[in-house]
Design an enzyme around this catalytic site. Structure first.
Site, PDB file in Angstrom:
ATOM      1  N   THR A 118       0.869  -1.182   0.000  1.00  0.00           N
ATOM      2  CA  THR A 118       0.000   0.000   0.000  1.00  0.00           C
ATOM      3  C   THR A 118       0.903   1.229   0.000  1.00  0.00           C
ATOM      4  O   THR A 118       1.552   1.526   1.001  1.00  0.00           O
ATOM      5  CB  THR A 118      -0.900   0.012   1.253  1.00  0.00           C
ATOM      6  OG1 THR A 118      -1.597  -1.232   1.319  1.00  0.00           O
ATOM      7  CG2 THR A 118      -1.900   1.152   1.191  1.00  0.00           C
ATOM      8  N   LYS A 170      -7.374   1.422  -3.150  1.00  0.00           N
ATOM      9  CA  LYS A 170      -6.939   0.789  -1.894  1.00  0.00           C
ATOM     10  C   LYS A 170      -6.913   1.814  -0.749  1.00  0.00           C
ATOM     11  O   LYS A 170      -7.394   1.547   0.357  1.00  0.00           O
ATOM     12  CB  LYS A 170      -5.547   0.171  -2.102  1.00  0.00           C
ATOM     13  CG  LYS A 170      -4.818  -0.240  -0.843  1.00  0.00           C
ATOM     14  CD  LYS A 170      -5.526  -1.349  -0.089  1.00  0.00           C
ATOM     15  CE  LYS A 170      -4.847  -1.596   1.255  1.00  0.00           C
ATOM     16  NZ  LYS A 170      -5.638  -2.482   2.118  1.00  0.00           N
ATOM     17  N   LYS A 177      -0.144   5.632   8.431  1.00  0.00           N
ATOM     18  CA  LYS A 177       0.467   5.803   7.097  1.00  0.00           C
ATOM     19  C   LYS A 177      -0.627   5.879   6.014  1.00  0.00           C
ATOM     20  O   LYS A 177      -0.636   6.783   5.181  1.00  0.00           O
ATOM     21  CB  LYS A 177       1.400   4.614   6.807  1.00  0.00           C
ATOM     22  CG  LYS A 177       1.819   4.500   5.349  1.00  0.00           C
ATOM     23  CD  LYS A 177       2.383   3.129   4.994  1.00  0.00           C
ATOM     24  CE  LYS A 177       1.406   2.003   5.000  1.00  0.00           C
ATOM     25  NZ  LYS A 177       1.289   1.098   3.897  1.00  0.00           N
TER      26      LYS A 177
HETATM   27  N1  LIG Z   1      -1.017  -6.322   7.656  1.00  0.00           N
HETATM   28  C1  LIG Z   1      -2.172  -6.137   7.065  1.00  0.00           C
HETATM   29  O1  LIG Z   1      -3.247  -6.431   7.622  1.00  0.00           O
HETATM   30  C2  LIG Z   1      -2.219  -5.566   5.663  1.00  0.00           C
HETATM   31  C3  LIG Z   1      -3.389  -5.726   4.912  1.00  0.00           C
HETATM   32  C4  LIG Z   1      -3.429  -5.225   3.607  1.00  0.00           C
HETATM   33  C5  LIG Z   1      -2.332  -4.546   3.099  1.00  0.00           C
HETATM   34  N2  LIG Z   1      -1.217  -4.387   3.867  1.00  0.00           N
HETATM   35  C6  LIG Z   1      -0.082  -3.679   3.267  1.00  0.00           C
HETATM   36  O2  LIG Z   1       0.868  -4.649   2.898  1.00  0.00           O
HETATM   37  C7  LIG Z   1       2.199  -4.114   3.028  1.00  0.00           C
HETATM   38  C8  LIG Z   1       3.022  -5.019   3.940  1.00  0.00           C
HETATM   39  O3  LIG Z   1       2.388  -5.069   5.208  1.00  0.00           O
HETATM   40  P1  LIG Z   1       2.919  -6.060   6.364  1.00  0.00           P
HETATM   41  O4  LIG Z   1       1.834  -6.108   7.393  1.00  0.00           O
HETATM   42  O5  LIG Z   1       3.430  -7.318   5.767  1.00  0.00           O
HETATM   43  O6  LIG Z   1       4.138  -5.194   6.933  1.00  0.00           O
HETATM   44  P2  LIG Z   1       5.367  -5.692   7.847  1.00  0.00           P
HETATM   45  O7  LIG Z   1       5.022  -6.959   8.540  1.00  0.00           O
HETATM   46  O8  LIG Z   1       5.772  -4.531   8.665  1.00  0.00           O
HETATM   47  O9  LIG Z   1       6.510  -6.001   6.765  1.00  0.00           O
HETATM   48  C9  LIG Z   1       7.118  -4.968   6.066  1.00  0.00           C
HETATM   49  C10 LIG Z   1       8.178  -5.496   5.122  1.00  0.00           C
HETATM   50  O10 LIG Z   1       8.846  -4.388   4.503  1.00  0.00           O
HETATM   51  C11 LIG Z   1      10.260  -4.531   4.718  1.00  0.00           C
HETATM   52  N3  LIG Z   1      10.883  -3.201   4.800  1.00  0.00           N
HETATM   53  C12 LIG Z   1      10.500  -2.148   5.574  1.00  0.00           C
HETATM   54  N4  LIG Z   1      11.294  -1.082   5.348  1.00  0.00           N
HETATM   55  C13 LIG Z   1      12.213  -1.481   4.425  1.00  0.00           C
HETATM   56  C14 LIG Z   1      13.295  -0.827   3.780  1.00  0.00           C
HETATM   57  N5  LIG Z   1      13.582   0.454   4.044  1.00  0.00           N
HETATM   58  N6  LIG Z   1      14.009  -1.528   2.876  1.00  0.00           N
HETATM   59  C15 LIG Z   1      13.708  -2.816   2.597  1.00  0.00           C
HETATM   60  N7  LIG Z   1      12.701  -3.495   3.178  1.00  0.00           N
HETATM   61  C16 LIG Z   1      11.954  -2.821   4.076  1.00  0.00           C
HETATM   62  C17 LIG Z   1      10.371  -5.298   6.015  1.00  0.00           C
HETATM   63  O11 LIG Z   1      11.670  -5.864   6.127  1.00  0.00           O
HETATM   64  P3  LIG Z   1      12.239  -6.330   7.574  1.00  0.00           P
HETATM   65  O12 LIG Z   1      11.726  -7.718   7.793  1.00  0.00           O
HETATM   66  O13 LIG Z   1      13.698  -6.247   7.416  1.00  0.00           O
HETATM   67  O14 LIG Z   1      11.698  -5.344   8.581  1.00  0.00           O
HETATM   68  C18 LIG Z   1       9.265  -6.341   5.811  1.00  0.00           C
HETATM   69  O15 LIG Z   1       9.686  -7.343   4.924  1.00  0.00           O
HETATM   70  C19 LIG Z   1       2.027  -2.690   3.560  1.00  0.00           C
HETATM   71  O16 LIG Z   1       2.069  -1.787   2.512  1.00  0.00           O
HETATM   72  C20 LIG Z   1       0.643  -2.714   4.205  1.00  0.00           C
HETATM   73  O17 LIG Z   1       0.062  -1.430   4.235  1.00  0.00           O
HETATM   74  C21 LIG Z   1      -1.126  -4.900   5.121  1.00  0.00           C
END
Ligand SMILES: NC(=O)c1ccc[n+]([C@@H]2O[C@H](COP(=O)([O-])OP(=O)(O)OC[C@H]3O[C@@H](n4cnc5c(N)ncnc54)[C@H](OP(=O)(O)O)[C@@H]3O)[C@@H](O)[C@H]2O)c1
Length: 291
Positions: free
Chosen positions: A94, A170, A239
């Site tokens: 997102t 989204k 965010k």
């Molecule tokens: N969680 C939900 O319910 C949900 C639902 C729909 C959509 N989303 C969207 O899906 C996306 C991922 O969400 P998530 O819940 O999986 O997030 P998350 O668990 O916080 O994972 C974030 C990922 O991004 C990586 N990352 C963060 N900063 C970085 C950087 N500067 N360089 C390289 N890698 C980086 C992290 O790596 P590390 O492991 O090294 O930290 C991790 O692999 C987001 O955009 C979120 O808005 C989430």
């Protein structure tokens, strides 16, 4: 298909696993290598740099937001320089409408294809391959992505050939969920203050006029005050509301409700609650009511 996958967080990890289970050859990169190693046990190859995940038929990114995507897009070992001509990037994070437009231009200049395909659904839905995928971009990219979407989600909604249209949809949906949490939080603070059992209240709502998945999911979390583990945390919710407001400002759309929600998120972050589920927005509201 041979697919690269960057970003093994709460969403990306189960998504990459589902691609492996569907028989795709998956090469994973994660900034924190430990998470990639767990997937290697399930059959994934590990890439040492984002660029090393760009050699297959498609690359999927599932990262926190703009900053993370900028880092893998333009930083060291970046994907823009590594994807071949005709290579396909499917951006499922997102992110802002503005960054999605920048990515579309940057990929276009290099003869690469870019689809935006953010998703609706929390990590449980990702694990069950039940995501709703909101996709936009060039038609040939869309047909190439089809087998991957099939392994990840239950339905794909397409929004035309401009990728950022999917990001706009989204962000608008996440604003709506956040506003629903705000309103449900206010209604529940009101009835709790009057001595009503919040669980019975949610049961009444969700078996009558509000029998929708969002009210059921978040009503239960708010009634039980079960804000950990966070499926989607307050920092991420903040965010998304900020990104929705940025898109609204760019196209001159006043969204006063989004501004109220943003301020409540700021209060939550200021009180150290950024890692709680974003439904903890209701806690700020309850606390303002003296609960
Ligand atoms: N969680 C939900 O319910 C949900 C639902 C729909 C959509 N989303 C969207 O899906 C996306 C991922 O969400 P998530 O819940 O999986 O997030 P998350 O668990 O916080 O994972 C974030 C990922 O991004 C990586 N990352 C963060 N900063 C970085 C950087 N500067 N360089 C390289 N890698 C980086 C992290 O790596 P590390 O492991 O090294 O930290 C991790 O692999 C987001 O955009 C979120 O808005 C989430």
């Amino acid at each position: 298909m041979k697919v690269g996958f960057i970003g093994l967080g709460h969403m990306g990890e189960p998504m990459a696993r589902n691609l492996l289970e569907a028989g795709h050859e998956v090469t994973v990169f994660n900034r924190t290598r430990r998470k990639a190693e767990a997937l290697a046990e399930a059959g994934a190859r590990i890439a040492e740099r984002p660029a090393d995940a760009c050699r297959g038929d498609a690359l999927i990114t599932m990262l926190t937001g703009d900053e993370a995507l900028e880092a893998v897009g333009w930083g060291e070992g970046n994907i823009l320089g590594a994807l071949p001509k005709g290579g396909l990037h499917i951006g499922m994070s997102t992110i802002s409408v503005a960054l999605s437009d920048r990515l579309a231009d940057a990929h276009g200049e290099r003869g690469q294809l870019y689809l935006a395909a953010p998703v609706l659904g929390r990590p449980e839905a990702a694990a069950a391959a039940k995501l709703f995928i909101l996709a936009a971009g060039p038609a040939d990219g869309m047909s190439r992505a089809e087998p991957l979407f099939k392994a990840l989600g239950q339905q794909v909604f397409t929004w035309g050939d401009k990728p950022s249209a999917a990001n706009l949809v989204k962000l608008s949906a996440n604003f709506l969920i956040a506003a629903m949490i705000e309103c449900l939080g206010e209604a529940m603070a009101l009835v709790r203050k009057g001595g009503i059992d919040p669980r019975r209240y949610v049961e009444m709502l969700t078996t009558t006029l509000f029998a929708a998945p969002v009210y059921k999911t978040y009503g239960a979390i708010i009634a039980d005050e079960k804000f950990t583990p966070a499926g989607f945390n307050m920092a991420m919710g903040f965010k998304d509301v900020r990104l929705a407001l940025a898109a609204a400002e760019a196209s001159r759309v006043p969204m006063p409700a989004a501004s109220v929600v943003r301020d409540h998120f700021i209060a939550g972050l200021a009180q150290g609650q950024g890692e709680l589920d974003w439904a903890a927005l209701s806690r700020i509201i309850a606390s303002n009511a003296g609960l």
